[in-house]
Motif scaffolding. Structure first.
Motif, short mmCIF file in Angstrom:
data_model
loop_
_atom_site.label_atom_id
_atom_site.label_comp_id
_atom_site.label_asym_id
_atom_site.label_seq_id
_atom_site.Cartn_x
_atom_site.Cartn_y
_atom_site.Cartn_z
N GLU A 219 23.33 58.27 -57.09
CA GLU A 219 24.71 58.37 -56.60
C GLU A 219 25.39 57.00 -56.62
O GLU A 219 24.73 55.97 -56.50
N SER A 220 26.70 57.02 -56.75
CA SER A 220 27.50 55.81 -56.66
C SER A 220 28.90 56.18 -56.22
O SER A 220 29.27 57.36 -56.19
N THR B 54 24.58 57.47 -51.01
CA THR B 54 25.58 56.42 -51.06
C THR B 54 26.39 56.47 -49.77
O THR B 54 26.78 57.55 -49.31
#
Length: 116
Positions: free
Chosen positions: A6-7, A110
């Protein structure tokens, strides 16, 4: 085996927007994809999921503000979050569950922080 990354998290003011991405190390076509979140001191909860019919289901708390989408060609799912509220503060996770199986895989999460 699959890996999800994830980002897109960060610090945003109330009313702001963020777009999260989750990239898989292999095709996501075999997975039931979903976004979850976990706030401090609370249980992990479902935010949005992709249905077998091609639609999405959302938690009541995010309906009308969050939109989940996917790009199978890029092995990526997204979560567009608008009109963010302080109560949206949490670690957001991407989850892929193999269709017709109990196996599921999670990203590392994240952090999303909504504060003025």
């Amino acid at each position: 085996q699959v890996r999800f990354v994830e980002s897109g998290g960060g610090l945003v003011q109330p009313g702001g927007s963020l777009r999260l991405s989750c990239v898989a190390s292999r095709s996501i076509r075999l997975f039931r994809m979903a976004w979850y979140r976990q706030a401090p001191g609370k249980e992990r909860e479902l935010v949005a999921e992709f249905t077998s019919g091609g639609g999405q289901n959302y938690a009541d708390s995010v309906k009308g503000r969050f939109t989940a989408s996917r790009d199978d060609a890029k092995n990526t799912v997204y979560l567009q979050m608008n009109s963010l509220k302080p109560e949206d503060t949490a670690v957001y996770y991407c989850r892929g569950a193999i269709i017709d199986s109990t196996l599921e895989y999670w990203g590392q999460g994240t952090q999303v922080t909504v504060a003025s």
